[in-house]
Design an enzyme around this catalytic site. Sequence first.
Site, PDB file in Angstrom:
ATOM      1  N   ASP A  14       0.784  -1.108  -0.018  1.00 32.01           N
ATOM      2  CA  ASP A  14       0.062  -0.022   0.064  1.00 32.01           C
ATOM      3  C   ASP A  14       0.932   1.183   0.078  1.00 32.01           C
ATOM      4  O   ASP A  14       0.810   2.134   1.000  1.00 32.01           O
ATOM      5  CB  ASP A  14      -0.823  -0.036   1.152  1.00 32.01           C
ATOM      6  CG  ASP A  14      -0.251  -0.219   2.648  1.00 32.01           C
ATOM      7  OD1 ASP A  14       1.064  -0.630   2.523  1.00 32.01           O
ATOM      8  OD2 ASP A  14      -0.674   0.449   3.546  1.00 32.01           O
ATOM      9  N   ASP A  19       6.599   0.841   2.230  1.00 31.54           N
ATOM     10  CA  ASP A  19       6.663   0.204   1.041  1.00 31.54           C
ATOM     11  C   ASP A  19       7.358   0.189  -0.209  1.00 31.54           C
ATOM     12  O   ASP A  19       8.079  -0.514  -0.829  1.00 31.54           O
ATOM     13  CB  ASP A  19       5.224   0.196   0.655  1.00 31.54           C
ATOM     14  CG  ASP A  19       4.184   0.092   1.592  1.00 31.54           C
ATOM     15  OD1 ASP A  19       3.565  -1.188   1.716  1.00 31.54           O
ATOM     16  OD2 ASP A  19       3.995   0.761   2.448  1.00 31.54           O
ATOM     17  N   ASN A  43      -2.478   2.465   3.658  1.00 34.16           N
ATOM     18  CA  ASN A  43      -1.890   3.707   3.976  1.00 34.16           C
ATOM     19  C   ASN A  43      -2.802   4.890   3.197  1.00 34.16           C
ATOM     20  O   ASN A  43      -2.804   5.951   3.957  1.00 34.16           O
ATOM     21  CB  ASN A  43      -0.347   3.926   3.350  1.00 34.16           C
ATOM     22  CG  ASN A  43       0.583   3.181   4.247  1.00 34.16           C
ATOM     23  OD1 ASN A  43       0.263   3.143   5.646  1.00 34.16           O
ATOM     24  ND2 ASN A  43       1.567   2.678   3.755  1.00 34.16           N
ATOM     25  N   THR A 127       3.256  -5.855   2.371  1.00 36.28           N
ATOM     26  CA  THR A 127       3.908  -5.012   3.242  1.00 36.28           C
ATOM     27  C   THR A 127       2.794  -4.037   3.461  1.00 36.28           C
ATOM     28  O   THR A 127       2.962  -2.791   4.150  1.00 36.28           O
ATOM     29  CB  THR A 127       4.988  -4.093   2.478  1.00 36.28           C
ATOM     30  OG1 THR A 127       4.522  -3.667   1.478  1.00 36.28           O
ATOM     31  CG2 THR A 127       6.164  -5.068   2.593  1.00 36.28           C
ATOM     32  N   PHE A 168      -0.591  -0.970  12.713  1.00 34.53           N
ATOM     33  CA  PHE A 168      -1.214  -0.533  11.635  1.00 34.53           C
ATOM     34  C   PHE A 168      -1.894  -1.600  10.490  1.00 34.53           C
ATOM     35  O   PHE A 168      -3.000  -1.913  10.314  1.00 34.53           O
ATOM     36  CB  PHE A 168      -0.876   0.515  10.949  1.00 34.53           C
ATOM     37  CG  PHE A 168      -1.504   1.046   9.932  1.00 34.53           C
ATOM     38  CD1 PHE A 168      -2.715   2.190   9.960  1.00 34.53           C
ATOM     39  CD2 PHE A 168      -1.390   0.994   8.409  1.00 34.53           C
ATOM     40  CE1 PHE A 168      -3.432   2.598   9.019  1.00 34.53           C
ATOM     41  CE2 PHE A 168      -2.078   1.421   7.324  1.00 34.53           C
ATOM     42  CZ  PHE A 168      -3.073   2.293   7.748  1.00 34.53           C
ATOM     43  N   ASN A 169      -1.167  -2.411   9.915  1.00 35.71           N
ATOM     44  CA  ASN A 169      -1.455  -3.170   9.046  1.00 35.71           C
ATOM     45  C   ASN A 169      -2.321  -4.334   9.477  1.00 35.71           C
ATOM     46  O   ASN A 169      -3.211  -4.822   8.708  1.00 35.71           O
ATOM     47  CB  ASN A 169      -0.121  -4.066   8.239  1.00 35.71           C
ATOM     48  CG  ASN A 169       0.625  -3.056   7.335  1.00 35.71           C
ATOM     49  OD1 ASN A 169       0.119  -2.034   7.066  1.00 35.71           O
ATOM     50  ND2 ASN A 169       1.819  -3.568   7.308  1.00 35.71           N
ATOM     51  N   HIS A 241       9.890   0.013   8.225  1.00 31.38           N
ATOM     52  CA  HIS A 241       9.111  -1.269   8.705  1.00 31.38           C
ATOM     53  C   HIS A 241       9.240  -2.140   7.394  1.00 31.38           C
ATOM     54  O   HIS A 241       9.723  -3.405   7.777  1.00 31.38           O
ATOM     55  CB  HIS A 241       7.748  -0.981   9.005  1.00 31.38           C
ATOM     56  CG  HIS A 241       7.286   0.154  10.056  1.00 31.38           C
ATOM     57  ND1 HIS A 241       7.461  -0.187  11.403  1.00 31.38           N
ATOM     58  CD2 HIS A 241       7.122   1.469  10.156  1.00 31.38           C
ATOM     59  CE1 HIS A 241       7.198   0.827  12.129  1.00 31.38           C
ATOM     60  NE2 HIS A 241       7.088   1.759  11.486  1.00 31.38           N
ATOM     61  N   ASP A 242       8.611  -1.496   6.419  1.00 33.18           N
ATOM     62  CA  ASP A 242       8.580  -2.608   5.248  1.00 33.18           C
ATOM     63  C   ASP A 242       9.874  -3.211   4.670  1.00 33.18           C
ATOM     64  O   ASP A 242       9.585  -4.343   4.188  1.00 33.18           O
ATOM     65  CB  ASP A 242       7.727  -1.820   4.032  1.00 33.18           C
ATOM     66  CG  ASP A 242       6.032  -1.717   4.764  1.00 33.18           C
ATOM     67  OD1 ASP A 242       5.738  -2.242   5.637  1.00 33.18           O
ATOM     68  OD2 ASP A 242       5.573  -0.985   3.946  1.00 33.18           O
TER      69      ASP A 242
END
Length: 316
Positions: A14, A19, A43, A127, A168-169, A241-242
């Site tokens: 996203d 990402d 996102n 991701t 979040f994800n 993160h991703d």
Amino acid sequence: MNEIKKIPVILDGDPGHDDAIAWVLAAADPRLDIKAITTVAGNQTMAKVTYNARRIAALLKIDAPVAKGRDIPLISELMVAPQYHGESGLDGPGLPEPAQDLCPLSAVELMAKVLRESEEKVIIIATGPQTNVATLLLAHPELKEKIALISTMGGGLRNGNWTSSAEFNILVDPEAAYIEYHAGVPLMMCGLDVTEKAMIFPEEWEKIRVLGNPVAKTVAEWLDFFFIHLKQLGWEGATLHDPCSVLAITHPEIFKIIDVYVEIELGGEYTRGATIADWNHRSGKEPNCRAVVDIDREKFVELLIEMISRFGGEQA
Ligand code: BDR
Ligand code: CA
């Protein structure tokens, strides 16, 4: 000459600044063969993240098809994250316009096609929220055996970031995560345990900016934007993160990875979307994922800079 054996991968995400940087790393690694890009709402809305994905593909010269997913999570209402990623979902530097039309297949149809047609097992790097992956697993159980691994960014064994307990994800689409964690497919979880340690500091991304290629300049400007909100929250750098979900495949030696059983909280007044680890093996259940829990941060940053230096072209 020895030919590099390439691993077929699907990038599902996203984008989203982190990402996008994850996809930069995937494109930089000659061992990965990007077969498809699929988008998931998270996102930002589906239309926005899909436009971003097509522009990232143009920047990185990825000619794999880009297909859009479902507009909303399986059951929850869509939540988006403009405070981190801006109104476009990828605010900051200008990007090239898409170089190819959107794939006429849906994200899940494209994923299924890639799996069906691939001689090798495929790695899915997911991701964003797990909406597409879960739909794929439900619609095509016969293709599970073609999945080598789902490498996800999502959750956290110790804490959340959107609520105290949820990341979040996972929080965007907990039911999708539940389906994925119960599907019996090889799963690698890059949760906040590792991704909040995968930090790059401003002086470090200056080294990316000066690399002198257009991808490097864009990455540095993505980090400039991504850091604005993180800094307001008290972070001293940008948490990548991703990108962990790509590097955990290509460079596992810089991570600590454990096998653990993880449950997804679907109810809970305060805990919906939490990823609960069976630390002390009380459930009696076999591990359902490999959880990435630690990182050699300095090696991670060195690797990032080196991989981004591989892109060609002159800085504008
Ligand atoms: C996750 O949420 C999104 O905002 C990022 O792209 C990342 O996938 C981190 O919680
Ligand atoms: Ca993401």
